[in-house]
Design a protein around this motif. Sequence first.
Motif, short mmCIF file in Angstrom:
data_model
loop_
_atom_site.label_atom_id
_atom_site.label_comp_id
_atom_site.label_asym_id
_atom_site.label_seq_id
_atom_site.Cartn_x
_atom_site.Cartn_y
_atom_site.Cartn_z
N SER A 96 0.94 -1.20 0.12
CA SER A 96 -0.06 0.03 -0.16
C SER A 96 0.84 1.17 0.03
CB SER A 96 -0.92 -0.04 1.07
OG SER A 96 -2.04 -1.16 1.14
N PHE A 97 1.96 1.20 0.79
CA PHE A 97 2.94 2.51 0.72
C PHE A 97 3.54 2.46 -0.61
CE2 PHE A 97 7.26 3.69 1.03
CZ PHE A 97 7.16 5.02 1.64
N VAL A 98 3.97 1.77 -1.22
CA VAL A 98 4.59 1.61 -2.69
C VAL A 98 3.17 2.06 -3.64
CG1 VAL A 98 5.43 0.45 -4.48
CG2 VAL A 98 6.38 0.05 -2.27
N GLU A 99 2.40 1.97 -3.50
CA GLU A 99 1.09 2.24 -4.38
C GLU A 99 0.84 3.50 -3.87
OE1 GLU A 99 -2.01 -0.15 -5.96
OE2 GLU A 99 0.11 0.03 -6.82
N CYS A 100 1.06 4.27 -3.03
CA CYS A 100 0.70 5.39 -2.69
C CYS A 100 1.94 6.29 -3.51
CB CYS A 100 1.00 5.81 -1.28
SG CYS A 100 -0.73 5.46 -0.28
N CYS A 101 3.12 6.01 -3.32
CA CYS A 101 4.25 6.56 -3.98
C CYS A 101 4.13 6.36 -5.56
CB CYS A 101 5.54 6.16 -3.49
SG CYS A 101 6.03 6.28 -1.73
N PHE A 102 3.65 5.32 -5.97
CA PHE A 102 3.71 5.07 -7.33
C PHE A 102 2.74 5.93 -8.08
CE2 PHE A 102 1.20 2.47 -10.50
CZ PHE A 102 1.96 2.26 -11.38
N ILE A 103 1.50 6.17 -7.55
CA ILE A 103 0.56 7.01 -8.09
C ILE A 103 0.82 8.41 -8.11
CG2 ILE A 103 -1.33 5.19 -8.10
CD1 ILE A 103 -2.39 6.82 -5.85
N THR A 104 1.33 8.96 -6.83
CA THR A 104 1.79 10.01 -6.78
C THR A 104 2.96 10.78 -7.65
OG1 THR A 104 1.44 10.03 -4.20
CG2 THR A 104 2.54 11.92 -5.03
N THR A 105 3.75 9.69 -8.41
CA THR A 105 4.58 10.15 -9.49
C THR A 105 3.87 10.72 -10.70
OG1 THR A 105 4.84 7.86 -10.28
CG2 THR A 105 6.38 8.77 -8.21
N THR A 128 13.55 11.64 -14.40
CA THR A 128 13.36 11.18 -13.13
C THR A 128 12.07 10.72 -12.79
OG1 THR A 128 14.96 13.10 -12.45
CG2 THR A 128 13.42 12.04 -10.80
N GLN A 129 10.93 11.33 -13.27
CA GLN A 129 9.77 10.63 -13.32
C GLN A 129 9.61 9.40 -13.79
OE1 GLN A 129 6.32 11.69 -15.93
NE2 GLN A 129 5.27 12.26 -14.13
N ALA A 130 10.26 9.05 -15.10
CA ALA A 130 10.26 7.75 -15.63
C ALA A 130 10.97 6.60 -14.71
CB ALA A 130 11.19 7.72 -17.06
N PHE A 131 12.16 6.99 -14.43
CA PHE A 131 12.84 6.18 -13.48
C PHE A 131 12.04 5.70 -11.94
CE2 PHE A 131 15.87 5.69 -9.77
CZ PHE A 131 16.52 4.69 -10.17
N VAL A 132 11.59 6.73 -11.45
CA VAL A 132 10.93 6.55 -10.13
C VAL A 132 9.64 5.54 -10.41
CG1 VAL A 132 9.57 7.31 -8.37
CG2 VAL A 132 11.56 8.50 -8.94
N PHE A 133 8.98 5.98 -11.58
CA PHE A 133 7.61 4.99 -11.82
C PHE A 133 7.77 3.84 -12.09
CE2 PHE A 133 5.01 3.59 -15.36
CZ PHE A 133 3.70 3.74 -14.70
N LEU A 134 8.92 3.42 -12.94
CA LEU A 134 9.38 2.14 -13.41
C LEU A 134 9.84 1.32 -12.36
CD1 LEU A 134 10.72 2.92 -17.00
CD2 LEU A 134 8.60 2.00 -16.50
N SER A 135 10.83 2.08 -11.39
CA SER A 135 11.21 1.39 -10.06
C SER A 135 10.34 0.94 -9.27
CB SER A 135 12.43 2.35 -9.61
OG SER A 135 13.37 2.57 -10.53
N GLY A 181 14.13 -3.64 -7.75
CA GLY A 181 13.30 -2.57 -8.28
C GLY A 181 13.94 -1.41 -9.28
N PHE A 182 14.78 -0.95 -8.13
CA PHE A 182 15.62 0.32 -8.43
C PHE A 182 16.74 -0.17 -9.46
CE2 PHE A 182 13.07 2.15 -5.38
CZ PHE A 182 12.96 3.64 -5.85
N LEU A 183 17.50 -1.23 -9.11
CA LEU A 183 18.80 -1.51 -9.96
C LEU A 183 18.35 -2.09 -10.90
CD1 LEU A 183 20.68 -3.78 -7.28
CD2 LEU A 183 21.21 -1.36 -8.04
N PHE A 184 17.41 -2.76 -11.41
CA PHE A 184 16.92 -3.31 -12.81
C PHE A 184 16.59 -1.86 -13.53
CE2 PHE A 184 16.07 -7.63 -11.09
CZ PHE A 184 16.59 -8.32 -12.11
N MET A 185 16.37 -1.00 -13.25
CA MET A 185 15.46 0.06 -14.00
C MET A 185 16.59 1.21 -14.31
SD MET A 185 12.94 -0.54 -15.61
CE MET A 185 12.00 -2.05 -15.32
N VAL A 186 17.57 1.46 -13.36
CA VAL A 186 18.65 2.40 -13.57
C VAL A 186 19.46 2.41 -14.76
CG1 VAL A 186 20.48 1.10 -12.22
CG2 VAL A 186 20.10 3.74 -12.23
N VAL A 187 19.64 1.09 -15.24
CA VAL A 187 20.51 0.91 -16.34
C VAL A 187 19.76 1.39 -17.76
CG1 VAL A 187 21.65 -0.75 -17.86
CG2 VAL A 187 22.18 -0.80 -15.46
#
Length: 338
Positions: A96-105, A128-135, A181-187
């Motif tokens: 639920s916490f990740v969902e809140c952050c996810f939609i807020t981006t 930055t938005q693309a990276f945070v969203f995908l991560s 999640g963050f490592l896979f999307m940063v590259v």
Amino acid sequence: MKKRILLSTLFTLHNSPVRVEEEMEKMMMWDTDNRSVVQEFILEGFPAVQHLGKILFLVHLLAYLASIMGNTLIITITWADQRLHTPMYFFLSTFSFVECCFITTVIPKLLAIFLSGRQAISFAACFTQAFVFLSLESTVFFLMGVLSLDRYLAICRPLRYSSIMSPRVCSLLVTACFTLGFLFMVVPVVHLSQLSFCGPNVIPHFFCDFGPLAKLSCSDTRSVEMLFFNIAFLILFATLLVTIIAYSHIVVTIVRLPSAKERQKAFSTCSSHLIVLSLMYGSCLFIYVKPKQTSRVDFNRQAALVNTVLTPVLNPVIYTLRNKQVHQALRGALCRGK
């Protein structure tokens, strides 16, 4: 336009080889210097329904607020009620916490588009938005895989469940979900941001997604698109495989239970999870798992609305309405409030 300028320049040189060479060098330098002129992007949103902007703004604002309130309620109830201090509700509150952050981006920019039309976003803010969203989206799928594993252990290995799913193991699993999640999307996102963007800057979407950004690049994006496709496929396939294996064992175990009441109770703990999984995998497989990221842009926008608006609104409803323990916790909280 550049060709016309070049032809005009060559025509005025009166066949002078030296001057032709000098002017060609100038044109090449001018072209090279202007290959990264894009300083900001324009989010197009939904131009076909822009005349309904105020109505859509209100609808999506209510959906956003409902999602935030529903997920916040799950987090609050989970941490306030001792009966919900179990691994499953720990993972659900993290989800639920990740969902809140996810939609807020994404949603605030979408609301601005509905209210005011096209919206500008800087180059850095867009990536930055693309990276945070995908991560965060990748993190959600890893959490879904962990929830499937948790349900498998609770139903198929109940005697060992408490010893395996200790608080330390649960914390490590959640940390691993965020890290992966963050490592896979940063590259792929960093790779795409380093390509040239020298032409159109209008993104036919309501947020900076990978496919529409790749379409705007002046460079050859085949390698970075294939990299992203492979990563997206790996994440979705790996988590889906874990889910399928886990629920195959769960179904076999439930069928073998002696009484219908026990079977119904065991299935009720998994049904909410299965509904959420169906919504998430359906929309994301449609959007991301195809080698050509630049195709079906209009359909992608509609599928992305399901993923970023509808699913986050339904998730808290599904998990609360179909869960007796959450009902009891809510009634207890209301009684204490009175």
